[in-house]
Write a protein that holds these residues in place. Sequence first.
Motif, PDB file in Angstrom:
ATOM      1  N   THR A   7       0.823  -1.205   0.000  1.00 40.67           N
ATOM      2  CA  THR A   7       0.000   0.000   0.000  1.00 40.67           C
ATOM      3  C   THR A   7       0.860   1.260   0.000  1.00 40.67           C
ATOM      4  N   ILE A   8       0.437   2.210  -0.813  1.00 42.21           N
ATOM      5  CA  ILE A   8       0.966   3.571  -0.789  1.00 42.21           C
ATOM      6  C   ILE A   8      -0.208   4.483  -0.436  1.00 42.21           C
ATOM      7  N   LEU A   9       0.025   5.398   0.498  1.00 39.96           N
ATOM      8  CA  LEU A   9      -1.000   6.359   0.887  1.00 39.96           C
ATOM      9  C   LEU A   9      -0.621   7.731   0.379  1.00 39.96           C
ATOM     10  N   LEU A  10      -1.581   8.397  -0.255  1.00 40.84           N
ATOM     11  CA  LEU A  10      -1.422   9.774  -0.721  1.00 40.84           C
ATOM     12  C   LEU A  10      -2.288  10.666   0.154  1.00 40.84           C
ATOM     13  N   LEU A  11      -1.683  11.722   0.695  1.00 38.21           N
ATOM     14  CA  LEU A  11      -2.428  12.677   1.511  1.00 38.21           C
ATOM     15  C   LEU A  11      -2.172  14.077   0.975  1.00 38.21           C
ATOM     16  N   ASP A  12      -3.177  14.621   0.325  1.00 37.60           N
ATOM     17  CA  ASP A  12      -3.094  15.974  -0.240  1.00 37.60           C
ATOM     18  C   ASP A  12      -4.502  16.546  -0.267  1.00 37.60           C
ATOM     19  N   ASP A  13      -4.648  17.798   0.142  1.00 34.68           N
ATOM     20  CA  ASP A  13      -5.970  18.408   0.172  1.00 34.68           C
ATOM     21  C   ASP A  13      -6.533  18.686  -1.219  1.00 34.68           C
ATOM     22  N   ASN A  14      -5.710  18.602  -2.247  1.00 36.18           N
ATOM     23  CA  ASN A  14      -6.156  18.852  -3.614  1.00 36.18           C
ATOM     24  C   ASN A  14      -6.467  17.525  -4.309  1.00 36.18           C
ATOM     25  N   PRO A  15      -7.745  17.254  -4.619  1.00 36.82           N
ATOM     26  CA  PRO A  15      -8.091  15.975  -5.246  1.00 36.82           C
ATOM     27  C   PRO A  15      -7.429  15.787  -6.616  1.00 36.82           C
ATOM     28  N   ALA A  16      -7.195  16.862  -7.342  1.00 38.31           N
ATOM     29  CA  ALA A  16      -6.535  16.750  -8.650  1.00 38.31           C
ATOM     30  C   ALA A  16      -5.097  16.260  -8.490  1.00 38.31           C
ATOM     31  N   THR A  17      -4.406  16.748  -7.473  1.00 38.42           N
ATOM     32  CA  THR A  17      -3.038  16.301  -7.214  1.00 38.42           C
ATOM     33  C   THR A  17      -3.029  14.828  -6.844  1.00 38.42           C
ATOM     34  N   ASN A  18      -3.935  14.411  -5.981  1.00 43.60           N
ATOM     35  CA  ASN A  18      -4.025  12.994  -5.630  1.00 43.60           C
ATOM     36  C   ASN A  18      -4.289  12.149  -6.876  1.00 43.60           C
ATOM     37  N   PHE A  19      -5.166  12.622  -7.737  1.00 42.51           N
ATOM     38  CA  PHE A  19      -5.507  11.889  -8.964  1.00 42.51           C
ATOM     39  C   PHE A  19      -4.282  11.732  -9.865  1.00 42.51           C
ATOM     40  N   ILE A  20      -3.555  12.820 -10.071  1.00 49.15           N
ATOM     41  CA  ILE A  20      -2.357  12.780 -10.919  1.00 49.15           C
ATOM     42  C   ILE A  20      -1.308  11.848 -10.322  1.00 49.15           C
ATOM     43  N   HIS A  21      -1.052  11.983  -9.041  1.00 51.54           N
ATOM     44  CA  HIS A  21      -0.062  11.131  -8.396  1.00 51.54           C
ATOM     45  C   HIS A  21      -0.480   9.656  -8.446  1.00 51.54           C
ATOM     46  N   GLN A  22      -1.765   9.396  -8.288  1.00 53.83           N
ATOM     47  CA  GLN A  22      -2.271   8.030  -8.371  1.00 53.83           C
ATOM     48  C   GLN A  22      -2.020   7.458  -9.769  1.00 53.83           C
ATOM     49  N   LYS A  23      -2.239   8.260 -10.797  1.00 49.33           N
ATOM     50  CA  LYS A  23      -2.001   7.807 -12.173  1.00 49.33           C
ATOM     51  C   LYS A  23      -0.531   7.489 -12.408  1.00 49.33           C
ATOM     52  N   THR A  31       2.811  -0.974  -6.666  1.00 49.89           N
ATOM     53  CA  THR A  31       2.044  -1.249  -5.461  1.00 49.89           C
ATOM     54  C   THR A  31       0.747  -1.969  -5.796  1.00 49.89           C
ATOM     55  N   LYS A  32       0.264  -2.730  -4.836  1.00 48.46           N
ATOM     56  CA  LYS A  32      -1.008  -3.421  -5.010  1.00 48.46           C
ATOM     57  C   LYS A  32      -2.188  -2.487  -4.792  1.00 48.46           C
ATOM     58  N   GLU A  33      -1.985  -1.476  -3.919  1.00 42.41           N
ATOM     59  CA  GLU A  33      -3.095  -0.593  -3.559  1.00 42.41           C
ATOM     60  C   GLU A  33      -2.592   0.822  -3.319  1.00 42.41           C
ATOM     61  N   ILE A  34      -3.392   1.789  -3.778  1.00 39.40           N
ATOM     62  CA  ILE A  34      -3.136   3.204  -3.504  1.00 39.40           C
ATOM     63  C   ILE A  34      -4.375   3.734  -2.792  1.00 39.40           C
ATOM     64  N   VAL A  35      -4.185   4.289  -1.608  1.00 39.97           N
ATOM     65  CA  VAL A  35      -5.299   4.917  -0.900  1.00 39.97           C
ATOM     66  C   VAL A  35      -5.036   6.415  -0.852  1.00 39.97           C
ATOM     67  N   THR A  36      -6.091   7.191  -1.022  1.00 42.11           N
ATOM     68  CA  THR A  36      -5.937   8.642  -1.050  1.00 42.11           C
ATOM     69  C   THR A  36      -6.847   9.288  -0.014  1.00 42.11           C
ATOM     70  N   PHE A  37      -6.333  10.367   0.542  1.00 38.61           N
ATOM     71  CA  PHE A  37      -7.093  11.158   1.499  1.00 38.61           C
ATOM     72  C   PHE A  37      -6.835  12.629   1.236  1.00 38.61           C
ATOM     73  N   GLN A  38      -7.853  13.442   1.519  1.00 40.91           N
ATOM     74  CA  GLN A  38      -7.730  14.889   1.361  1.00 40.91           C
ATOM     75  C   GLN A  38      -7.550  15.590   2.701  1.00 40.91           C
ATOM     76  N   GLY A  39      -7.641  14.845   3.772  1.00 40.97           N
ATOM     77  CA  GLY A  39      -7.486  15.445   5.091  1.00 40.97           C
ATOM     78  C   GLY A  39      -6.798  14.497   6.052  1.00 40.97           C
ATOM     79  N   GLY A  40      -6.021  15.075   6.940  1.00 37.66           N
ATOM     80  CA  GLY A  40      -5.253  14.288   7.890  1.00 37.66           C
ATOM     81  C   GLY A  40      -6.096  13.498   8.865  1.00 37.66           C
ATOM     82  N   PHE A  41      -7.237  14.042   9.287  1.00 37.71           N
ATOM     83  CA  PHE A  41      -8.068  13.335  10.260  1.00 37.71           C
ATOM     84  C   PHE A  41      -8.599  12.027   9.682  1.00 37.71           C
ATOM     85  N   ASP A  42      -9.051  12.059   8.428  1.00 36.31           N
ATOM     86  CA  ASP A  42      -9.538  10.836   7.782  1.00 36.31           C
ATOM     87  C   ASP A  42      -8.410   9.825   7.607  1.00 36.31           C
ATOM     88  N   ALA A  43      -7.240  10.303   7.219  1.00 31.69           N
ATOM     89  CA  ALA A  43      -6.091   9.409   7.042  1.00 31.69           C
ATOM     90  C   ALA A  43      -5.702   8.769   8.373  1.00 31.69           C
TER      91      ALA A  43
END
Length: 138
Positions: A7-23, A31-43
């Motif tokens: 697993t790789i976790l992406l944490l960025d408040d900008n959903p577009a940045t998370n999307f690009i990095h995920q791509k 990696t088998k899995e990429i999880v993304t979050f826009q806020g630290g509390f959820d992560a």
Amino acid sequence: MTKKLNTILLLDDNPATNFIHQKFISRVDCTKEIVTFQGGFDALDYLGSKTKKALELMLVDINMPMMDAWDFLEEFQKIENPHVKDTKVILLSTSVSTSDFEKAKQIPIIRGLRLKPLTVKAVHEIMDEFFPDIDLTE
């Protein structure tokens, strides 16, 4: 079958940045899995109780509203989930200041700082540096 990270976790408040990095990460196929979050509390909620898979890498934006990377990492270090204890953390920013660099050197779990957005080349460099046993040549 080629070895991959779990697993790789992406944490960025900008959903577009998370999307690009995920791509880009998907393109490297490391990696088998990429999880993304826009806020630290959820992560933190996910990391503290929900994840049952090893988390090897987190890419965390430094400047986020509500909870910046520094606050997030302070709370992250308190988590007692064995699946996250060996996680490598790379901080991301559109501009890395000297003060950010100095502050990062004081926190052992931070393995580096990178400019964002990441590129496929940057993902390869991170993998080569921190996970040399993962073969990305196929």
